[in-house]
Write an enzyme that holds these catalytic residues in place. Structure first.
Site, PDB file in Angstrom:
ATOM      1  N   HIS A   2       3.007 -11.537   4.023  1.00 34.66           N
ATOM      2  CA  HIS A   2       2.210 -11.183   5.201  1.00 34.66           C
ATOM      3  C   HIS A   2       2.791 -11.851   6.451  1.00 34.66           C
ATOM      4  CE1 HIS A   2      -1.557  -8.871   5.374  1.00 34.66           C
ATOM      5  NE2 HIS A   2      -1.537  -8.934   4.049  1.00 34.66           N
ATOM      6  N   ARG A   3       3.110 -13.137   6.340  1.00 38.27           N
ATOM      7  CA  ARG A   3       3.631 -13.875   7.487  1.00 38.27           C
ATOM      8  C   ARG A   3       4.963 -13.300   7.958  1.00 38.27           C
ATOM      9  NH1 ARG A   3       2.393 -19.778   4.849  1.00 38.27           N
ATOM     10  NH2 ARG A   3       0.214 -19.985   5.513  1.00 38.27           N
ATOM     11  N   GLY A  32      -9.878   0.117   0.815  1.00 37.24           N
ATOM     12  CA  GLY A  32      -9.778  -0.535  -0.477  1.00 37.24           C
ATOM     13  C   GLY A  32      -8.521  -1.377  -0.575  1.00 37.24           C
ATOM     14  N   ARG A  72      -4.851  -2.441  -1.152  1.00 40.11           N
ATOM     15  CA  ARG A  72      -3.570  -1.762  -0.959  1.00 40.11           C
ATOM     16  C   ARG A  72      -3.726  -0.384  -0.305  1.00 40.11           C
ATOM     17  NH1 ARG A  72      -0.047  -5.660  -0.701  1.00 40.11           N
ATOM     18  NH2 ARG A  72       0.045  -6.955  -2.579  1.00 40.11           N
ATOM     19  N   SER A  73      -4.703  -0.258   0.558  1.00 40.06           N
ATOM     20  CA  SER A  73      -4.930   1.015   1.252  1.00 40.06           C
ATOM     21  C   SER A  73      -4.066   1.159   2.490  1.00 40.06           C
ATOM     22  CB  SER A  73      -6.403   1.128   1.653  1.00 40.06           C
ATOM     23  OG  SER A  73      -6.746   0.084   2.562  1.00 40.06           O
ATOM     24  N   ALA A 122      -6.152 -15.715   9.841  1.00 37.85           N
ATOM     25  CA  ALA A 122      -6.126 -15.528   8.392  1.00 37.85           C
ATOM     26  C   ALA A 122      -7.294 -16.286   7.788  1.00 37.85           C
ATOM     27  CB  ALA A 122      -4.808 -16.032   7.813  1.00 37.85           C
ATOM     28  N   LYS A 140      -4.705  -0.956   5.178  1.00 40.28           N
ATOM     29  CA  LYS A 140      -5.555  -1.342   6.304  1.00 40.28           C
ATOM     30  C   LYS A 140      -4.966  -2.504   7.102  1.00 40.28           C
ATOM     31  CE  LYS A 140      -8.707  -4.049   3.311  1.00 40.28           C
ATOM     32  NZ  LYS A 140      -7.899  -3.860   2.076  1.00 40.28           N
ATOM     33  N   ASP A 171      -8.019 -10.947   9.527  1.00 41.67           N
ATOM     34  CA  ASP A 171      -7.732 -10.377   8.215  1.00 41.67           C
ATOM     35  C   ASP A 171      -8.037 -11.431   7.146  1.00 41.67           C
ATOM     36  OD1 ASP A 171      -6.865  -8.823   6.142  1.00 41.67           O
ATOM     37  OD2 ASP A 171      -4.806  -8.622   6.842  1.00 41.67           O
TER      38      ASP A 171
END
Length: 334
Positions: A213-214, A172, A174-175, A195, A177, A243
């Protein structure tokens, strides 16, 4: 070169005396002692002033023996030494700090498939020995008990196994993953991060997420922003981290106007992706959103998206060697 690793933990040992964290509380006192090693009974780390016949390298972090064997010790906070091109036979490294440093060593040719990589300076940055062993299998590294003797040119028992060719990680929001996906490829010398989401232009909040993320990813990874996953997989020459599949499917719905229109083109694109996944020339790790665990979408388009993503997850899972559900940063293997 004979290497005696008397201790394998950080400066306070593992468990750390007086610490009541979940990691330390689960281990007996003195489980792992502070790091210490001796080479051939005469040279101790750090190697600032090695005995006759030995040569220090990498600013005292490395040692070359009389037989030509090379050892590198890389503690927390120390960059990969630029002293190639000779490879190291043994690397003792703090992999709980920045595991991508192992990828940098491999990229520079300082470590290869013959290099014995051992994780040391271990402590409560990791929650258990079991989690440590899991990560080291992913990274092609080993752990050894205190008091282990290593010898260059010999393969240690329990050498790392080959990682799964195709991995699908579900979860889900903010899990954890995405972080788990990045962790699985952290020690690879070459990785392409695919991406599939929007760049964030015009949306400050989304742009901040993309930027975070980067910045979290290793600097030596390549990044490709595309919704053409079939081409990205077919043309890949290095492991791919995708992702994610949810944002890819959103882009496909948008491209074909399928939110309120014909959804047959979406299914065709999913067929093409499943075929590319099956024939991938490189190792794949992909992230996708698990569906069906929340409320039923209020709109027909929302329900259709949920159904198509669920079907896609199911198809790719059937073609994958490893599938897991990530919940609160923990893995549930499926």
């Amino acid at each position: 070169m004979k290497i005696l690793v008397s201790g394998t933990a950080g400066g306070s040992g593992w468990p750390e005396p007086g610490c009541r964290c979940a990691s330390c509380a689960g281990l007996p006192s003195g489980h792992r002692r502070p790091f210490e090693l001796v080479v051939d009974g005469v040279a101790r780390f750090p190697f600032d002033d090695p005995p006759s016949g030995y040569r220090a390298c990498a600013g005292g972090l490395g040692l070359a023996g009389p037989d030509g064997s090379r050892l590198l010790c890389l503690p927390k906070g120390r960059p990969v030494p630029p002293d190639g091109p000779a490879r190291y036979d043994v690397v003792l490294i703090d992999l709980l700090d920045r595991p991508e440093r192992l990828g940098e060593l491999r990229r520079a040719g300082l470590a290869d498939d013959r290099t014995v990589v051992v994780a040391v300076w271990l402590d409560h940055r990791i929650r258990s020995e079991e989690e440590l062993a899991r990560r080291l299998r992913l990274w092609g590294a080993l752990t050894v008990p205190d008091g282990t003797a290593l010898e260059t040119g010999r393969v240690l028992p329990g050498s790392p196994v080959t990682a799964p060719w195709r991995t699908l990680l579900l979860g889900g929001s903010r899990s954890g993953k995405s972080a788990e996906a990045e962790l699985r490829l952290a020690a690879e010398p070459y990785v392409t991060y695919v991406a599939t989401g929007p760049s964030g232009a015009g949306d400050g909040e989304w742009a901040a997420r993309v930027r975070a993320h980067r910045e979290r990813r290793p600097a030596h990874w390549a990044t490709v922003e595309t919704a053409d996953l079939v081409s990205a997989i077919g043309q890949a020459t290095a492991p791919l981290l995708i992702d994610g599949l949810g944002t890819w499917l959103t882009a496909v719905f948008d491209e074909h106007g399928a939110w309120e229109g014909d959804r047959a083109p979406v299914r065709e694109r999913c067929d093409e992706l499943a075929a590319a996944w099956r024939q991938t020339p490189v190792r794949l790790v992909a992230v996708s959103d698990e569906v069906g665990m929340g409320v039923v979408p209020a709109t027909s388009s929302g329900r259709s998206f949920r159904d198509e993503l669920g079907r896609l997850n199911e198809r790719l899972a059937a073609e994958s060697e490893y599938v897991a559900l990530v919940v609160a940063g923990r893995l549930l293997e499926l």
